[in-house]
Design an enzyme around this catalytic site. Structure first.
Site, short mmCIF file in Angstrom:
data_model
loop_
_atom_site.label_atom_id
_atom_site.label_comp_id
_atom_site.label_asym_id
_atom_site.label_seq_id
_atom_site.Cartn_x
_atom_site.Cartn_y
_atom_site.Cartn_z
N ASP A 85 0.74 -1.41 0.11
CA ASP A 85 0.05 -0.08 -0.17
C ASP A 85 0.94 1.22 0.01
OD1 ASP A 85 -2.31 0.95 0.19
OD2 ASP A 85 -2.91 0.61 2.14
N GLU A 184 -14.15 0.85 -0.63
CA GLU A 184 -14.56 0.97 0.57
C GLU A 184 -15.71 1.59 1.15
OE1 GLU A 184 -10.90 1.55 2.83
OE2 GLU A 184 -11.96 1.45 4.92
O1 KIV Z 1 -4.74 -0.26 4.55
C1 KIV Z 1 -5.61 -1.08 4.35
O2 KIV Z 1 -5.68 -2.10 5.34
C2 KIV Z 1 -6.44 -1.00 3.68
C3 KIV Z 1 -7.70 -1.72 3.47
C4 KIV Z 1 -8.81 -1.23 4.32
C5 KIV Z 1 -8.20 -2.05 2.24
O3 KIV Z 1 -6.41 -0.13 2.70
#
Ligand code: KIV
Length: 279
Positions: A85, A184
């Site tokens: 991410d 989300e």
């Molecule tokens: O950071 C995370 O865990 C996320 C999920 C909620 C999709 O982006």
């Protein structure tokens, strides 16, 4: 070991009507457990900041922290598709920074893809990343990095205008080259419509059952994070009380001298004190 899925496999799952499972993981031990339970995708989410690092939001999370945890997840689950991410500030400052930081997830942490939050405003970045060879998962609806601009952690796309905007965002992200999109906190009917309107898989979190896959934060699924539990979370077990009971028993046993017992100790020569020439 499982055969690691590819972007193509994940897209094919949607075509075949096979639901996709994704879970967050932040360390090697948990990643190994989730791999042996046959999860399709592991997300090293920036939720790391809130559940594992103790911040109040995902905003403070740094690239170095994400790389540290993503590398651990990769080592724990070599057979699973891992998504890193992109944290706040790692792609908003321009395409060059996005490519430098996106590349780090692949080169240093061994991730298969990256995820970034946003709609139309990130489409040029998505295209540039994909052209640079970095597969991208989008993230629309409630985007925690900019939650304060969205009025807090609340359901998005409830009125017609924002629902229409979200459909357009999903279509634009698909056109930009994203291979999947996290949605989300949106109404389930909007989740269904977007999933029907685009050919790439949608992965829902609080977006209803019609998404092509689902994602949860693993600490929520296991009932380990008691500070804040969003309404869409289903805890499949309650580990928090189990952990507390186990630790309370450990404390009791250590304090009254019951642990370690013979079974958990190493024996030595009976006359060791003598052999060591101690008085
Ligand atoms: O950071 C995370 O865990 C996320 C999920 C909620 C999709 O982006």
């Amino acid at each position: 070991m499982q055969k690691r899925k590819t972007v193509l496999d994940i897209r094919t799952m949607k075509k075949a009507g096979e639901k996709i499972t994704m879970l967050t993981a932040f360390d090697a031990a948990m990643a190994a457990l989730l791999a042996s339970a046959d999860v399709d995708i592991l997300l090293v989410g920036d939720s790391l900041g809130m559940v594992a690092l103790g911040y109040d939001s995902t905003v403070p999370v740094t690239m170095d922290q994400m790389i540290h945890h993503a590398s651990a997840v990769r080592r724990g689950a070599p057979g699973v598709f891992v998504v890193g991410d992109m944290p706040f500030g790692s792609y908003q400052s321009g395409i060059r920074d996005a490519i430098i930081n996106g590349s780090r997830f692949l080169k240093e942490a061994g991730c298969d893809a990256v995820k970034l939050e946003g709609g139309l405003e990130v489409c040029d970045t998505v295209t540039a990343l994909v052209r640079a060879g970095i597969s991208v998962m989008g993230h629309i609806g409630l985007t925690p990095q900019t939650a304060s601009q969205l009025g807090g952690y609340k359901v998005q796309g409830r009125d017609l205008e924002s629902a229409r905007k979200m459909v357009l965002e999903a279509q634009a992200l698909e056109k930009a080259g994203a291979f999947a999109i996290v949605m989300e906190c949106i109404p389930d009917e909007l989740g269904r419509i977007i999933s029907e309107e685009i050919a790439i898989p949608t992965i829902g979190i609080g977006a209803g059952v019609h998404c092509d896959g689902q994602v949860l934060v693993i600490y929520d699924l296991l009932g380990m994070f008691e500070k804040f539990v969003p309404g869409f979370v289903k805890s499949y077990c309650k580990l928090a009380p189990t952990i507390k009971e186990a630790v309370a028993e450990y404390n009791r046993e250590v304090r009254n001298g019951d642990f370690p017992d013979k079974e958990h100790s190493f024996s030595s020569k009976a006359n060791l004190r003598e052999l060591l020439d101690l008085p």
